[in-house]
Design a protein around this motif. Structure first.
Motif, PDB file in Angstrom:
ATOM      1  N   GLU B  62       0.836  -1.209   0.000  1.00  0.00           N
ATOM      2  CA  GLU B  62       0.000   0.000   0.000  1.00  0.00           C
ATOM      3  C   GLU B  62       0.870   1.258   0.000  1.00  0.00           C
ATOM      4  O   GLU B  62       0.589   2.226  -0.717  1.00  0.00           O
ATOM      5  N   PHE B 125      -8.896   2.864   0.370  1.00  0.00           N
ATOM      6  CA  PHE B 125      -8.703   1.892   1.444  1.00  0.00           C
ATOM      7  C   PHE B 125      -7.271   1.820   1.959  1.00  0.00           C
ATOM      8  O   PHE B 125      -7.011   1.266   3.016  1.00  0.00           O
ATOM      9  N   GLY B 126      -6.324   2.304   1.159  1.00  0.00           N
ATOM     10  CA  GLY B 126      -4.906   2.056   1.425  1.00  0.00           C
ATOM     11  C   GLY B 126      -4.446   2.523   2.790  1.00  0.00           C
ATOM     12  O   GLY B 126      -3.859   1.753   3.554  1.00  0.00           O
ATOM     13  N   HIS B 128      -6.213   3.342   5.358  1.00  0.00           N
ATOM     14  CA  HIS B 128      -6.952   2.646   6.416  1.00  0.00           C
ATOM     15  C   HIS B 128      -6.280   1.311   6.738  1.00  0.00           C
ATOM     16  O   HIS B 128      -6.068   0.967   7.906  1.00  0.00           O
ATOM     17  N   ILE B 129      -5.908   0.568   5.695  1.00  0.00           N
ATOM     18  CA  ILE B 129      -5.241  -0.728   5.890  1.00  0.00           C
ATOM     19  C   ILE B 129      -3.905  -0.524   6.612  1.00  0.00           C
ATOM     20  O   ILE B 129      -3.583  -1.230   7.574  1.00  0.00           O
TER      21      ILE B 129
END
Lengths: 111, 158
Positions: B62, B125-126, B128-129
């Motif tokens: 990510e 989403f990156g 967050h991950i």
């Protein structure tokens, strides 16, 4: 992108024969699945059992396929490996998709 | 035969003592993939659990995707990766010479809104991950370099 489609009486199984769905292949993946779902069959079961790595680009491509298919052709997932399942869990996408442990289980549930 | 008086080191401690894993490469999706393959092989060889290797791979993927997409954004440039194996986790550092990140970086966004079936997000989403799986996430600018560092705690699952 190596994917194969198999039509069963209770669903169209699309198997991803690649270890990775990442930023390098996300667009290719989306296009390959888009072409494969030209075949009839409902629901569509995406077999991810060979995929050991999926990043957020890959996740985005799976979501894009879900949206592309629309409500008439539900996209379900099967065979998530632990690291792929984790990405769905962390992003709460596991609440959006119907996820089966195995392809036979998915076909049975659809039958 | 283990020398008396010096306790045997685990694979992980030996790997940590051997020094950090370092890679320098030119940014790009294929280079990201090659780097991840190299690093995950090294971490597995060092005795990390599958779960810890998977976490590290996802976070680094990510972060490197962000460098390709946002820092270099259509251009290419050098990326330095350093991963140090510690007792309780991995210390990771990524450097690039791309655009300076905006104020408030690294971001801490909420998950994108999910309104199924047609309004689902395909991105966002990156970070967050990364935030879910790291501690001590920091960004700084050092001259021409962006420097992102984080710690990936071991999960304790073997």
């Amino acid at each position: 992108m190596d994917i194969s489609a198999t039509l069963n009486p209770t669903g169209l199984v699309i198997r991803v024969n690649e270890a990775r769905i990442d930023a390098a292949v996300a667009i290719e993946f989306k296009e390959a699945v888009r072409a494969a779902v030209d075949a009839p069959g409902n629901p569509i079961i995406l077999d991810l059992s060979k995929v050991t790595f999926l990043d957020s680009s890959g996740l985005g491509a799976v979501v894009a396929v879900l949206k592309l298919l629309g409500p008439e052709r539900p996209l379900q997932l099967a065979g998530l490996t632990p690291s792929v399942a984790k990405v769905f869990r962390l992003t709460r996408m596991d609440s959006i998709f119907t996820i089966h442990e195995t392809v036979p289980g998915a076909l049975k549930a659809a039958g | 035969m283990v020398a008396q008086g010096s306790p045997a080191m685990t694979d992980r401690e030996q790997a940590g003592a051997a020094g950090p894993i370092r890679r320098r490469f030119t940014s790009g999706d294929k280079a990201t993939r090659e780097t991840l393959v190299h690093v995950t092989e090294a971490l597995a060889a060092a005795g990390l659990s599958e779960d810890d290797v998977a976490n590290a791979e996802l976070i680094l993927a990510e972060a490197m995707n962000n460098i390709v997409e946002h820092a270099y954004a259509g251009t290419e440039g050098p990326v330095d990766l350093t991963v140090t194996i510690g007792r309780d986790g991995l210390d990771c550092m990524l450097r690039d010479q791309g655009r300076e990140a905006p104020i408030g970086y690294p971001p801490d966004p909420p998950l994108p809104e999910m309104e199924p079936p047609l309004e689902l997000p395909e991105g966002g989403f990156g970070w967050h991950i990364i935030r879910c799986l790291t501690t001590d996430l920091r960004y700084r600018r050092e001259g021409a370099w962006n420097v992102l560092s984080c710690r990936v705690p071991f999960s304790g699952l073997d």
